[in-house]
Design a protein around this motif. Structure first.
Motif, mmCIF file in Angstrom:
data_model
loop_
_atom_site.group_PDB
_atom_site.id
_atom_site.type_symbol
_atom_site.label_atom_id
_atom_site.label_comp_id
_atom_site.label_asym_id
_atom_site.label_seq_id
_atom_site.Cartn_x
_atom_site.Cartn_y
_atom_site.Cartn_z
ATOM 1 N N GLU A 115 0.659 -1.301 0.060
ATOM 2 C CA GLU A 115 0.272 -0.121 0.011
ATOM 3 C C GLU A 115 0.796 1.268 0.037
ATOM 4 O OE1 GLU A 115 -3.431 2.285 2.618
ATOM 5 O OE2 GLU A 115 -3.214 -0.006 2.587
ATOM 6 N N ILE A 119 1.129 3.900 -3.168
ATOM 7 C CA ILE A 119 0.908 5.550 -3.029
ATOM 8 C C ILE A 119 2.046 6.167 -3.555
ATOM 9 C CG2 ILE A 119 0.655 7.169 -1.049
ATOM 10 C CD1 ILE A 119 -1.125 5.338 0.335
ATOM 11 N N ASP A 123 1.722 8.689 -6.501
ATOM 12 C CA ASP A 123 2.198 10.323 -6.597
ATOM 13 C C ASP A 123 3.465 10.483 -7.230
ATOM 14 O OD1 ASP A 123 0.326 10.426 -4.798
ATOM 15 O OD2 ASP A 123 1.719 10.609 -2.874
#
Length: 147
Positions: A115, A119, A123
């Motif tokens: 996770e 992310i 990003d």
């Protein structure tokens, strides 16, 4: 008419493949730098994400399934899976269908780190392609002109 050595070199240096390679190399270096903070590599994230995806779709996931789905060599998948299992990202256990094969699933540690990695990657990708750095924009523009 055969091209001269200099013409061949010039054509190669300005080819689509060279433009793609320059852009990919820049992207890969930046990705590697981002994932280093999590002590993961891009192929490891690819394997973790593939295992998780397959576990959501199938009752049992094997190494062969991961290699096929991730489109990586089975021996490469094996090496990555072994390392990830050793570092408690993956759990390997005897398969229900075939006890000689090993089934694979993410551990809680693996899920947590996947996770975080997703992310970071999400990003980073947004920032990378929007980056106004003139060098990066030139790489992107050069590639787009060739395709």
């Amino acid at each position: 008419m055969t091209k001269s050595h200099e013409e061949l070199i010039n054509d190669y240096q300005h080819s689509t493949s060279q433009s793609f390679f320059a852009l990919y190399t820049d992207w890969f270096r930046q990705t590697k730098s981002q994932l280093r903070r999590l002590n993961l590599t891009h192929p490891q994230v690819q394997v973790l994400a593939t295992v998780e995806k397959l576990n959501l779709e199938a009752p049992e996931v094997t190494q062969a399934m991961v290699a096929k789905e991730a489109d990586i060599d089975p021996m490469t998948a094996s090496a990555i899976i072994t390392k990830l299992a050793r570092e408690d990202f993956l759990d390997r256990f005897p398969g229900k269908k075939n006890p000689r094969s090993k089934a694979i699933r993410l551990t809680q540690h693996g899920k947590n780190n996947l996770e975080k990695a997703l992310i970071v990657m999400n990003d980073f990708d947004k920032a990378y392609w929007k980056d106004t750095n003139p060098n990066r924009q030139e790489l992107i523009a050069n590639f787009k002109k060739k395709i």
